[in-house]
Design a protein around this motif. Structure first.
Motif: not given
Ligand code: BTN
Length: 264
Positions: A29-36, A59-71, A147-153
């Motif tokens: 998905l583009e972004s879960t925040n954008t979708y909602l 998307r992150g705060q202050y117009e930064r990007r939020w990038e994480t690995e797939k799955g 919107g929450i981005g949480l680094n898990i694995n």
């Protein structure tokens, strides 16, 4: 290990009254925040939940990007339609507190804290961030999106992030079941929401106790200008404003847009 999110495991573990019962899951998905944000008003319900295994324009705060690995991580957003349309910053911090408490319990240590205004730090490195947004229809409040981005694995971060980011798995030393972790986290977020709705003073106290620098003299940037004097961080008030004791003994109150804390 990268894997597709297993909705049935997640739903089996979910113990909430209303949060996350309606799930929109997307492999990408583009972004879960954008979708909602874009979802038509008639499709919105309190507690609607959107999750993806991969964001192409997170998307992150202050117009930064939020990038994480797939799955490997958790990237999700929640829709809330509270009757009280103020104090949203307290609500963001209530979610941050739920994450901190979940991490401390999961890792059996006091290793997580809130970096004000909305980062979660685990053993001195960032493990989660929150992006809260509002949608209005004309002048009328329509919905709040958390919107929450949480680094898990995630096991490796880019050179730029290596020294400042971590994941739950890296700290625990094992692969984490994302579905169970998320279900328990949502249980906790729903409970914190109830405390927020009831304007419980205990919520504010718990948030404050978990903010990095609470009760300490720290540096401050006001409107991007570093201040010569230190201020003592007294915590947030019931409206979410940050209270700082100045060297003259006066208490200054700041909105989160105005200031940045310099804690190290
Ligand atoms: C930050 O630390 O700057 C906040 C990061 C918030 C990232 C999450 S991931 C799910 C949701 N969708 C987005 O595009 N952003 C938030």
């Amino acid at each position: 290990m990268s894997s597709t999110f297993d909705q049935s495991v997640f739903l089996q573990q979910l113990n909430t009254q209303w949060l996350g019962h309606s799930v929109r899951y997307f492999e990408e998905l583009e972004s879960t925040n954008t979708y909602l944000k874009k979802l038509a008003p008639e499709k919105i319900e309190h507690g609607l939940f959107c999750l993806t295994d991969y964001q192409t324009r997170g998307r992150g705060q202050y117009e930064r990007r939020w990038e994480t690995e797939k799955g490997r991580n958790l990237t999700f957003s929640i829709v809330l339609t509270p009757a009280d349309t103020g104090r949203f910053h307290v609500l963001t911090l209530a979610c941050a507190l739920a994450i901190v408490e979940k991490l401390n319990d999961f890792l059996s240590a006091s290793c997580a804290a809130i970096k004000w205004p909305n980062d979660i730090i685990l053993n001195d490195k960032k493990t989660a961030g929150i992006l809260t947004e509002t949608v209005f229809s004309g002048n009328t409040f329509d919905r709040l999106i958390i919107g929450i981005g949480l680094n898990i694995n995630q096991q490796k971060f880019s050179d730029e992030l290596e020294d400042i980011a971590t994941s739950v798995s890296l700290e625990k030393g094992e692969t984490i079941n994302r579905e169970k972790f998320l279900a328990d986290l949502l249980n906790r977020i729903e409970y914190k929401y109830t405390l927020w709705e009831q304007q419980q003073a205990s919520l504010i106290k718990a948030i404050n106790r978990n903010i990095i620098g609470y009760g300490q003299w720290i540096g401050l940037k006001i409107d991007d200008e570093i201040q010569d004097e230190l201020y003592k961080l007294l915590g947030i008030d019931e409206n979410g404003a940050l209270l700082m004791l100045n060297r003259d003994g006066g208490i200054d109150s700041f909105s989160y847009e105005q200031i940045q804390l310099v804690t190290n």
